[in-house]
Design a protein around this motif. Structure first.
Motif, PDB file in Angstrom:
ATOM      1  N   THR A   1     -41.921 -17.214  39.310  1.00  0.00           N
ATOM      2  CA  THR A   1     -43.288 -17.221  38.790  1.00  0.00           C
ATOM      3  C   THR A   1     -43.366 -18.185  37.612  1.00  0.00           C
ATOM      4  OG1 THR A   1     -43.523 -14.889  39.384  1.00  0.00           O
ATOM      5  CG2 THR A   1     -45.166 -15.801  37.878  1.00  0.00           C
TER       6      THR A   1
ATOM      7  N   THR B   1     -45.734 -21.963  36.029  1.00  0.00           N
ATOM      8  CA  THR B   1     -46.826 -22.928  36.153  1.00  0.00           C
ATOM      9  C   THR B   1     -46.270 -24.312  36.439  1.00  0.00           C
ATOM     10  OG1 THR B   1     -46.840 -23.466  33.795  1.00  0.00           O
ATOM     11  CG2 THR B   1     -48.266 -21.655  34.514  1.00  0.00           C
TER      12      THR B   1
ATOM     13  N   TYR C   1     -53.858 -29.567  32.948  1.00  0.00           N
ATOM     14  CA  TYR C   1     -53.985 -28.167  33.339  1.00  0.00           C
ATOM     15  C   TYR C   1     -52.629 -27.602  33.751  1.00  0.00           C
ATOM     16  CZ  TYR C   1     -58.769 -29.844  33.751  1.00  0.00           C
ATOM     17  OH  TYR C   1     -59.972 -30.433  33.498  1.00  0.00           O
ATOM     18  N   ASN C   2     -52.486 -26.301  33.618  1.00  0.00           N
ATOM     19  CA  ASN C   2     -51.321 -25.584  34.132  1.00  0.00           C
ATOM     20  C   ASN C   2     -51.775 -24.729  35.305  1.00  0.00           C
ATOM     21  OD1 ASN C   2     -49.433 -26.564  32.430  1.00  0.00           O
ATOM     22  ND2 ASN C   2     -48.947 -24.643  31.439  1.00  0.00           N
ATOM     23  N   PHE C   3     -51.189 -24.931  36.473  1.00  0.00           N
ATOM     24  CA  PHE C   3     -51.552 -24.151  37.649  1.00  0.00           C
ATOM     25  C   PHE C   3     -50.524 -23.042  37.859  1.00  0.00           C
ATOM     26  CE2 PHE C   3     -54.359 -27.221  40.320  1.00  0.00           C
ATOM     27  CZ  PHE C   3     -55.166 -27.415  39.214  1.00  0.00           C
ATOM     28  N   PRO C   4     -50.947 -21.777  37.798  1.00  0.00           N
ATOM     29  CA  PRO C   4     -50.011 -20.672  38.013  1.00  0.00           C
ATOM     30  C   PRO C   4     -49.639 -20.533  39.491  1.00  0.00           C
ATOM     31  CG  PRO C   4     -52.186 -19.859  37.325  1.00  0.00           C
ATOM     32  CD  PRO C   4     -52.293 -21.331  37.446  1.00  0.00           C
TER      33      PRO C   4
ATOM     34  N   THR D   1     -55.931 -16.709  37.780  1.00  0.00           N
ATOM     35  CA  THR D   1     -56.310 -15.675  36.823  1.00  0.00           C
ATOM     36  C   THR D   1     -57.683 -15.129  37.203  1.00  0.00           C
ATOM     37  OG1 THR D   1     -57.462 -17.171  35.328  1.00  0.00           O
ATOM     38  CG2 THR D   1     -55.084 -16.973  35.042  1.00  0.00           C
TER      39      THR D   1
ATOM     40  N   ALA E   1     -57.643 -23.590  34.819  1.00  0.00           N
ATOM     41  CA  ALA E   1     -56.244 -23.305  35.114  1.00  0.00           C
ATOM     42  C   ALA E   1     -55.377 -23.295  33.874  1.00  0.00           C
ATOM     43  CB  ALA E   1     -55.706 -24.329  36.103  1.00  0.00           C
ATOM     44  N   PHE E   2     -55.868 -23.890  32.785  1.00  0.00           N
ATOM     45  CA  PHE E   2     -55.056 -23.866  31.576  1.00  0.00           C
ATOM     46  C   PHE E   2     -55.850 -23.350  30.397  1.00  0.00           C
ATOM     47  CE2 PHE E   2     -52.191 -24.768  28.347  1.00  0.00           C
ATOM     48  CZ  PHE E   2     -52.875 -25.388  27.330  1.00  0.00           C
TER      49      PHE E   2
ATOM     50  N   ILE F   1     -47.665 -16.424  30.812  1.00  0.00           N
ATOM     51  CA  ILE F   1     -47.495 -16.053  32.210  1.00  0.00           C
ATOM     52  C   ILE F   1     -46.185 -15.305  32.362  1.00  0.00           C
ATOM     53  CG2 ILE F   1     -47.129 -16.922  34.538  1.00  0.00           C
ATOM     54  CD1 ILE F   1     -49.037 -19.072  34.031  1.00  0.00           C
TER      55      ILE F   1
ATOM     56  N   SER G   1     -44.037 -20.811  27.581  1.00  0.00           N
ATOM     57  CA  SER G   1     -45.347 -20.336  27.134  1.00  0.00           C
ATOM     58  C   SER G   1     -45.276 -19.621  25.787  1.00  0.00           C
ATOM     59  CB  SER G   1     -45.973 -19.413  28.181  1.00  0.00           C
ATOM     60  OG  SER G   1     -45.244 -18.211  28.305  1.00  0.00           O
TER      61      SER G   1
ATOM     62  N   ASN H   1     -46.108 -29.241  29.555  1.00  0.00           N
ATOM     63  CA  ASN H   1     -46.412 -27.834  29.274  1.00  0.00           C
ATOM     64  C   ASN H   1     -46.559 -27.585  27.779  1.00  0.00           C
ATOM     65  OD1 ASN H   1     -46.451 -26.842  31.923  1.00  0.00           O
ATOM     66  ND2 ASN H   1     -44.231 -26.701  31.977  1.00  0.00           N
TER      67      ASN H   1
END
Length: 470
Positions: free
Chosen positions: A56, A58, A68-71, A92, A157-158, A164, A236, A274
């Motif tokens: 899990t 990003t 952007y950070n995509f999970p 999210t 997304a971010f 996370i 994070s 990141n």
């Protein structure tokens, strides 16, 4: 990435190719240290279930100049890595999936790399890189507040202060004076201890992304917990930092210098974007080697303004030079070592005294100052750059930023336009450091020998940058 927990070991023991799977997981963590490993029960389309490992985290995606950070979540089948992972977006509550060529309505990710999976040619690192490329072309997430067309410009997304984890995404407030140190090993530890000693911080986060052989220091910090220090392996945790120090190195066993540096560049690709997204207003201080190149790489990858990405560069040598000239030679004026952190570095002096209130300026080179600088260099000749001394230098720069001290440091910065330098290159130059980052002092005419050294550095650094895949 913790592979030692009882749950993970229990599930991992059931994997058909356990040793190969562990090796692949370690590779993933080196390039994408923000990915976390956990266990869970996966339900297949025929309603059967199986306990599996899952990743899990990003992935960093650039879209029309914004970051952007995509999970995402990757389920690893028990025949991993010889079978591809099952990949999903994990939006999210503020996000909605944009069904498209590579993502279905349920968030399942479909990529050529998955359909054509062939280990060892195929790897999760390569797959994540493919996701970044494809999602930059067609972002699969948008805001719930957008129209039916789900305009990707409204991506949520971010968010700079989310965390996370396997339990989801949570928001958290950050203290004002927060510093994060990214990278384990002796230099990371030295930086943490020096910053704690010199700087007034509300919170210091130490994120260990080093090889397992150098993780003893961070483990000791966890055992002997220190006030205001958080030890983590999750990028994070750095969210909301005012200053981010990067000491991470990922040296390989390759013989080619370019290949060795490229290994560090590849490591940065999974870290720097990141960090910039999580702390978009932070000053980023680079101490990885080679520092001028890695500062340049970090600036390119981060998207931050050049005033907010600096390298430790020649600051340590400059402080030593000023000390030697003041104590041994009674000059009572600041001096700075500038240029590349190599044999081509040169020294310059200030026009004003140590305690002068006048705006600092670099003095023009002259026949009277050169012997003093040469003598000081000779006195400094056998002083190395050990981890603890570099850590003290990093703390000194950190203090100037956090307190808006406006002290002049010789730090690696974008040198284009300084002293007639026409190309994009990073070199150590005297800069006023404060809460808004760096401000270069004006360039001056150098002597023929010094100018030649500076030009040689510009050429060599530019040539090396041209050979790297940023």
């Amino acid at each position: 990435m913790d592979l030692t927990s009882e749950k993970i070991q229990r599930i991992l023991s059931k994997y058909k190719f356990r040793d190969v799977a562990v090796e692949e997981l370690e590779k993933i963590y080196r390039i994408y240290p923000g990915m976390t490993l956990s266990t869970g029960t996966y339900t297949f389309s025929d309603s059967t279930q199986k306990d599996l490992l899952k990743l899990t985290g990003t992935i960093p995606v650039q879209y029309e100049g914004r970051s952007y950070n995509f999970p995402i979540q990757l389920w690893l089948l028990d025949s991993f890595p010889f079978t591809p992972p099952i990949c999903h977006l994990k939006p999210t509550s503020n996000m909605v999936i944009r069904e498209g060529k590579h993502v279905d309505a349920h968030g399942r990710i479909h990529l050529p790399g998955l359909h054509n999976w062939d280990h060892p040619k195929s790897s999760v690192v390569g797959l994540l890189n493919e996701m970044v490329t494809k999602f930059q072309e067609d972002p699969p997430l948008s805001s719930k507040t957008t129209t039916d067309k789900k305009d990707p410009h409204e991506l949520l997304a971010f968010v700079s202060n989310f965390r996370i984890s396997d339990g989801g995404i949570s928001h958290h407030d950050q203290p004002i004076n927060k510093v994060s140190v990214i990278g384990g090993g002796d230099l990371g530890m030295a930086s943490v201890m020096s910053i704690l000693s010199k700087c007034k911080v509300d919170k210091l986060v130490f994120i260990d992304v080093a090889e397992s052989s150098t993780k003893g220091g961070s483990t000791d910090l966890e055992i002997f917990s220190l006030p205001k220090v958080e030890v983590s392996r999750d990028i994070s945790a750095s969210a909301g930092s005012r200053l981010v120090v990067v000491t991470a190195n990922a040296w390989s066993s390759e013989q080619s210098y370019v290949t060795v540096v490229q290994t560090n560049v590849d490591l940065y690709r999974g870290i720097i974007p990141n960090l910039a997204r999580l702390s978009p207003s932070a000053v980023m201080l680079i101490a990885s080697q080679p520092v001028d190149i890695m500062t340049h790489v970090a600036w390119r990858q981060s998207g931050l303004p050049p005033t907010h990405v600096i390298g430790a560069g020649c600051n340590l040598d400059s402080e030593r030079l000023s000390h030697v000239m003041d104590i041994n030679l009674n000059t009572h004026k600041p001096a700075w070592v500038i240029g590349e952190l190599s044999d081509n570095k040169i020294a310059v002096m200030s026009n004003s005294g140590l305690n002068s209130s006048a705006s600092p300026e670099i003095a023009q080179g002259s026949s009277s100052t050169k012997p003093l600088l040469d003598r000081a260099f000779e006195i400094m000749k056998n002083r190395g750059q050990r981890s603890w001394s570099v850590g003290l230098s990093i703390a000194d720069i950190t203090n100037s930023v956090l307190t808006d001290k406006r002290k002049v440091h010789s730090v690696s910065t974008l040198a284009q336009g300084w002293g007639g330098i026409a190309v994009e290159v990073f070199l150590s130059l005297p800069c006023i450091m404060g809460v808004n980052g760096s401000t270069r002092l004006a360039g001056v005419s150098l002597g023929q020998e010094e100018d030649s050294k500076l030009r040689n550095s510009v050429t060599s650094l530019s040539n090396l940058m041209a050979q790297l895949r940023i």
